[in-house]
Design a protein around this motif. Structure first.
Motif, PDB file in Angstrom:
ATOM      1  N   SER A  58       0.019  -4.663  -2.015  1.00  0.00           N
ATOM      2  CA  SER A  58      -0.908  -5.253  -0.950  1.00  0.00           C
ATOM      3  C   SER A  58      -1.378  -6.738  -1.821  1.00  0.00           C
ATOM      4  CB  SER A  58      -1.894  -4.615  -0.250  1.00  0.00           C
ATOM      5  OG  SER A  58      -2.905  -4.297  -1.311  1.00  0.00           O
ATOM      6  N   ARG A  59      -1.750  -7.660  -1.027  1.00  0.00           N
ATOM      7  CA  ARG A  59      -2.300  -8.964  -1.716  1.00  0.00           C
ATOM      8  C   ARG A  59      -3.538  -9.445  -1.098  1.00  0.00           C
ATOM      9  NH1 ARG A  59       1.139 -14.066  -1.992  1.00  0.00           N
ATOM     10  NH2 ARG A  59       2.974 -12.857  -2.320  1.00  0.00           N
ATOM     11  N   ASP A  60      -4.351  -9.867  -1.759  1.00  0.00           N
ATOM     12  CA  ASP A  60      -5.816 -10.437  -1.509  1.00  0.00           C
ATOM     13  C   ASP A  60      -5.652 -12.062  -2.004  1.00  0.00           C
ATOM     14  OD1 ASP A  60      -8.273 -11.567  -0.668  1.00  0.00           O
ATOM     15  OD2 ASP A  60      -9.119  -9.462  -0.933  1.00  0.00           O
ATOM     16  N   ASN A  61      -5.165 -12.971  -1.141  1.00  0.00           N
ATOM     17  CA  ASN A  61      -5.042 -14.392  -1.607  1.00  0.00           C
ATOM     18  C   ASN A  61      -6.331 -15.110  -1.823  1.00  0.00           C
ATOM     19  OD1 ASN A  61      -2.411 -14.184  -1.392  1.00  0.00           O
ATOM     20  ND2 ASN A  61      -2.356 -15.317   0.752  1.00  0.00           N
ATOM     21  N   ALA A  62      -7.309 -14.384  -1.116  1.00  0.00           N
ATOM     22  CA  ALA A  62      -8.872 -15.313  -1.464  1.00  0.00           C
ATOM     23  C   ALA A  62      -9.258 -14.560  -2.974  1.00  0.00           C
ATOM     24  CB  ALA A  62      -9.692 -14.437  -0.473  1.00  0.00           C
ATOM     25  N   LYS A  63      -8.690 -13.410  -3.380  1.00  0.00           N
ATOM     26  CA  LYS A  63      -9.268 -13.247  -4.730  1.00  0.00           C
ATOM     27  C   LYS A  63      -8.142 -13.291  -5.733  1.00  0.00           C
ATOM     28  CE  LYS A  63     -12.356  -9.467  -3.003  1.00  0.00           C
ATOM     29  NZ  LYS A  63     -12.770  -8.038  -3.019  1.00  0.00           N
ATOM     30  N   ASN A  64      -7.072 -13.610  -5.398  1.00  0.00           N
ATOM     31  CA  ASN A  64      -5.825 -14.232  -6.311  1.00  0.00           C
ATOM     32  C   ASN A  64      -5.433 -12.840  -7.016  1.00  0.00           C
ATOM     33  OD1 ASN A  64      -5.692 -16.735  -5.684  1.00  0.00           O
ATOM     34  ND2 ASN A  64      -7.198 -17.308  -7.350  1.00  0.00           N
ATOM     35  N   THR A  65      -5.466 -11.656  -6.022  1.00  0.00           N
ATOM     36  CA  THR A  65      -5.151 -10.305  -6.684  1.00  0.00           C
ATOM     37  C   THR A  65      -4.047  -9.569  -5.750  1.00  0.00           C
ATOM     38  OG1 THR A  65      -7.495 -10.256  -7.626  1.00  0.00           O
ATOM     39  CG2 THR A  65      -6.219  -8.131  -7.459  1.00  0.00           C
ATOM     40  N   VAL A  66      -3.251  -8.902  -6.599  1.00  0.00           N
ATOM     41  CA  VAL A  66      -2.229  -7.925  -5.839  1.00  0.00           C
ATOM     42  C   VAL A  66      -2.763  -6.758  -6.418  1.00  0.00           C
ATOM     43  CG1 VAL A  66       0.197  -7.531  -5.731  1.00  0.00           C
ATOM     44  CG2 VAL A  66      -0.540  -9.846  -6.063  1.00  0.00           C
ATOM     45  N   TYR A  67      -2.585  -5.758  -5.410  1.00  0.00           N
ATOM     46  CA  TYR A  67      -2.799  -4.454  -5.618  1.00  0.00           C
ATOM     47  C   TYR A  67      -1.469  -3.223  -5.598  1.00  0.00           C
ATOM     48  CZ  TYR A  67      -7.594  -6.224  -4.627  1.00  0.00           C
ATOM     49  OH  TYR A  67      -8.656  -6.915  -4.912  1.00  0.00           O
ATOM     50  N   LEU A  68      -1.570  -2.374  -6.151  1.00  0.00           N
ATOM     51  CA  LEU A  68      -0.453  -1.349  -6.068  1.00  0.00           C
ATOM     52  C   LEU A  68      -1.089  -0.014  -6.046  1.00  0.00           C
ATOM     53  CD1 LEU A  68       2.461  -0.487  -5.930  1.00  0.00           C
ATOM     54  CD2 LEU A  68       2.481  -0.171  -8.352  1.00  0.00           C
ATOM     55  N   GLN A  69      -1.324   0.585  -4.668  1.00  0.00           N
ATOM     56  CA  GLN A  69      -1.829   1.707  -4.481  1.00  0.00           C
ATOM     57  C   GLN A  69      -0.860   2.715  -4.724  1.00  0.00           C
ATOM     58  OE1 GLN A  69      -5.269   2.683  -3.664  1.00  0.00           O
ATOM     59  NE2 GLN A  69      -4.590   4.844  -4.016  1.00  0.00           N
ATOM     60  N   MET A  70      -1.161   3.731  -5.596  1.00  0.00           N
ATOM     61  CA  MET A  70      -0.046   4.639  -6.089  1.00  0.00           C
ATOM     62  C   MET A  70      -0.721   6.342  -5.617  1.00  0.00           C
ATOM     63  SD  MET A  70       1.164   3.367  -9.518  1.00  0.00           S
ATOM     64  CE  MET A  70      -0.303   3.724 -10.316  1.00  0.00           C
ATOM     65  N   ASN A  71      -0.291   6.940  -4.615  1.00  0.00           N
ATOM     66  CA  ASN A  71      -0.659   8.289  -4.178  1.00  0.00           C
ATOM     67  C   ASN A  71       0.553   9.201  -4.365  1.00  0.00           C
ATOM     68  OD1 ASN A  71      -2.800   7.044  -3.205  1.00  0.00           O
ATOM     69  ND2 ASN A  71      -1.918   6.689  -1.182  1.00  0.00           N
ATOM     70  N   SER A  72       0.204  10.559  -4.658  1.00  0.00           N
ATOM     71  CA  SER A  72       1.150  11.722  -4.912  1.00  0.00           C
ATOM     72  C   SER A  72       1.891  11.300  -5.952  1.00  0.00           C
ATOM     73  CB  SER A  72       2.031  11.908  -3.412  1.00  0.00           C
ATOM     74  OG  SER A  72       1.240  11.957  -2.466  1.00  0.00           O
ATOM     75  N   LEU A  73       1.353  10.939  -7.106  1.00  0.00           N
ATOM     76  CA  LEU A  73       1.827  10.503  -8.519  1.00  0.00           C
ATOM     77  C   LEU A  73       2.758  11.881  -8.970  1.00  0.00           C
ATOM     78  CD1 LEU A  73      -0.789   8.361  -9.773  1.00  0.00           C
ATOM     79  CD2 LEU A  73       1.545   7.724  -9.540  1.00  0.00           C
ATOM     80  N   LYS A  74       3.799  11.415  -9.548  1.00  0.00           N
ATOM     81  CA  LYS A  74       4.561  12.590 -10.171  1.00  0.00           C
ATOM     82  C   LYS A  74       4.725  12.224 -11.653  1.00  0.00           C
ATOM     83  CE  LYS A  74       7.416  12.791  -5.828  1.00  0.00           C
ATOM     84  NZ  LYS A  74       8.897  12.464  -5.611  1.00  0.00           N
ATOM     85  N   PRO A  75       5.128  13.245 -12.529  1.00  0.00           N
ATOM     86  CA  PRO A  75       5.456  12.785 -13.980  1.00  0.00           C
ATOM     87  C   PRO A  75       6.216  11.750 -14.177  1.00  0.00           C
ATOM     88  CG  PRO A  75       4.972  15.189 -13.680  1.00  0.00           C
ATOM     89  CD  PRO A  75       5.357  14.533 -12.043  1.00  0.00           C
TER      90      PRO A  75
END
Length: 118
Positions: A69-86
């Motif tokens: 996802s991105r927040d243009n107002a904050k100039n930030t991009v996110y990566l939400q990572m769930n159910s992480l695996k080795p």
């Protein structure tokens, strides 16, 4: 532009992390904002991409688990990572791509380590 990635760390299998990529300039100007990863002994691969805030692409291995996802107002991009695996263990890099005609310029962040282990 400078990209600063953060949010990596050590997490147990099944856990979650959220990576952030803060840009020094407006990310709205970039055609694609993405996250790549590189595991030891492997090539860097695309994990997720946001195309001008209108569409997203994911590697098959992370579909349904990761969300960009991105927040243009904050100039930030996110990566939400769930159910992480080795096998998600890698250094994760933020990328900003500017496409002009047939040319493209890539900007990279410094990478943040994600380790999934019990």
């Amino acid at each position: 532009v400078q990209l600063q990635a953060s949010g990596g760390g050590l997490v147990q299998p099944g856990g979650s992390l959220r990576l952030s990529c803060a840009a020094s300039r407006g990310i709205f100007r970039f055609n694609v904002m993405g996250w790549y990863r590189q595991a030891p002994g492997k090539q860097r691969e695309l994990v997720a991409a946001d195309v001008s805030g209108r569409s997203t692409n994911y590697a098959d291995s992370v579909k349904g688990r990761f969300t960009i996802s991105r927040d243009n107002a904050k100039n930030t991009v996110y990566l939400q990572m769930n159910s992480l695996k080795p096998e998600d263990t890698a250094v994760y890099y933020c990328n900003a791509r500017l496409i002009t005609g047939r040319d493209q310029v890539d900007y990279w962040g410094q990478g943040t380590q994600v380790t999934v282990s019990s």
